[in-house]
Write a protein that holds these residues in place. Sequence first.
Motif, PDB file in Angstrom:
ATOM      1  N   PRO A  55      39.995  24.959  41.475  1.00 22.34           N
ATOM      2  CA  PRO A  55      39.998  25.864  40.315  1.00 22.34           C
ATOM      3  C   PRO A  55      38.681  25.809  39.546  1.00 22.34           C
ATOM      4  O   PRO A  55      38.004  24.790  39.504  1.00 22.34           O
ATOM      5  N   VAL A  56      38.339  26.934  38.936  1.00 20.50           N
ATOM      6  CA  VAL A  56      37.123  27.055  38.127  1.00 20.50           C
ATOM      7  C   VAL A  56      37.433  26.560  36.724  1.00 20.50           C
ATOM      8  O   VAL A  56      38.376  27.031  36.083  1.00 20.50           O
ATOM      9  N   GLN A  57      36.640  25.618  36.251  1.00 18.19           N
ATOM     10  CA  GLN A  57      36.818  25.086  34.902  1.00 18.19           C
ATOM     11  C   GLN A  57      36.383  26.115  33.863  1.00 18.19           C
ATOM     12  O   GLN A  57      35.352  26.763  34.012  1.00 18.19           O
ATOM     13  N   ASP A  58      37.175  26.262  32.818  1.00 14.31           N
ATOM     14  CA  ASP A  58      36.848  27.132  31.681  1.00 14.31           C
ATOM     15  C   ASP A  58      36.558  28.580  32.080  1.00 14.31           C
ATOM     16  O   ASP A  58      35.721  29.249  31.471  1.00 14.31           O
ATOM     17  N   ALA A  59      37.253  29.069  33.102  1.00 19.68           N
ATOM     18  CA  ALA A  59      37.068  30.462  33.528  1.00 19.68           C
ATOM     19  C   ALA A  59      37.732  31.407  32.542  1.00 19.68           C
ATOM     20  O   ALA A  59      38.839  31.151  32.073  1.00 19.68           O
ATOM     21  N   LEU A  60      37.056  32.467  32.221  1.00 16.84           N
ATOM     22  CA  LEU A  60      37.613  33.529  31.391  1.00 16.84           C
ATOM     23  C   LEU A  60      37.797  34.754  32.273  1.00 16.84           C
ATOM     24  O   LEU A  60      36.852  35.215  32.910  1.00 16.84           O
ATOM     25  N   THR A  61      39.005  35.241  32.329  1.00 21.53           N
ATOM     26  CA  THR A  61      39.303  36.415  33.133  1.00 21.53           C
ATOM     27  C   THR A  61      38.974  37.666  32.332  1.00 21.53           C
ATOM     28  O   THR A  61      39.372  37.799  31.182  1.00 21.53           O
ATOM     29  N   VAL A  62      38.226  38.571  32.950  1.00 16.07           N
ATOM     30  CA  VAL A  62      37.856  39.833  32.323  1.00 16.07           C
ATOM     31  C   VAL A  62      38.821  40.894  32.848  1.00 16.07           C
ATOM     32  O   VAL A  62      38.963  41.066  34.057  1.00 16.07           O
ATOM     33  N   THR A  63      39.488  41.586  31.936  1.00 16.29           N
ATOM     34  CA  THR A  63      40.465  42.603  32.325  1.00 16.29           C
ATOM     35  C   THR A  63      39.919  44.007  32.046  1.00 16.29           C
ATOM     36  O   THR A  63      38.892  44.171  31.373  1.00 16.29           O
ATOM     37  N   ALA A  64      40.627  44.993  32.558  1.00 15.55           N
ATOM     38  CA  ALA A  64      40.251  46.381  32.301  1.00 15.55           C
ATOM     39  C   ALA A  64      40.256  46.662  30.801  1.00 15.55           C
ATOM     40  O   ALA A  64      39.370  47.350  30.283  1.00 15.55           O
ATOM     41  N   ALA A  65      41.220  46.115  30.085  1.00 13.45           N
ATOM     42  CA  ALA A  65      41.289  46.316  28.628  1.00 13.45           C
ATOM     43  C   ALA A  65      40.048  45.754  27.945  1.00 13.45           C
ATOM     44  O   ALA A  65      39.520  46.365  27.007  1.00 13.45           O
TER      45      ALA A  65
END
Length: 173
Positions: A55-65
């Motif tokens: 897993p990627v540490q401190d990953a922020l997922t970017v959404t369409a919104a």
Amino acid sequence: MVLVKDGSRGGLYHDWVYGHTGFLYRHGGYRWDGTAWHRPGVVFDSAYERYDARPVQDALTVTAADLLVHPADPGKASIATIAGFTAPTTVLPNWRDHLALWAEHRRRVPDARPLHVCVVDLNAPELEPGRLVDRAGLAKIASVAEDDLPDPRFEDHKMPEPQAHGAGGPRWS
């Protein structure tokens, strides 16, 4: 949006999930599994005969919104017919406009997933440009001489997929 007949789904799914050029991959092999981002498969687990999911540490997922918070004009985008479709060879300069058009059409679909759960990309500290390493940095991490790395002209396929390309060549996280 991609429409696929059920009969064609199997082979495409394999490419999308396991082929590092599929749309479920970002930044040179980072993979979204539906709940978390994972690093590219470079650590092989011989016992299970698969690459270790890290897993990627401190990953922020970017959404369409997230992306549609910024101004976009769906009127500058278009919908292609299958007969007239040609895959672009470069990133569309007005990609957000196409995303806005896609989102506009989704509003008419009663059971469409909300835009805040439609994953588009990721941000992570390890992908920041200042943290990426070049061939020399990769050799140092691997404790080998840079000359012992596969020759980029002939053995590039033996190297991990880079996360970025810059003026000095490929760069890895």
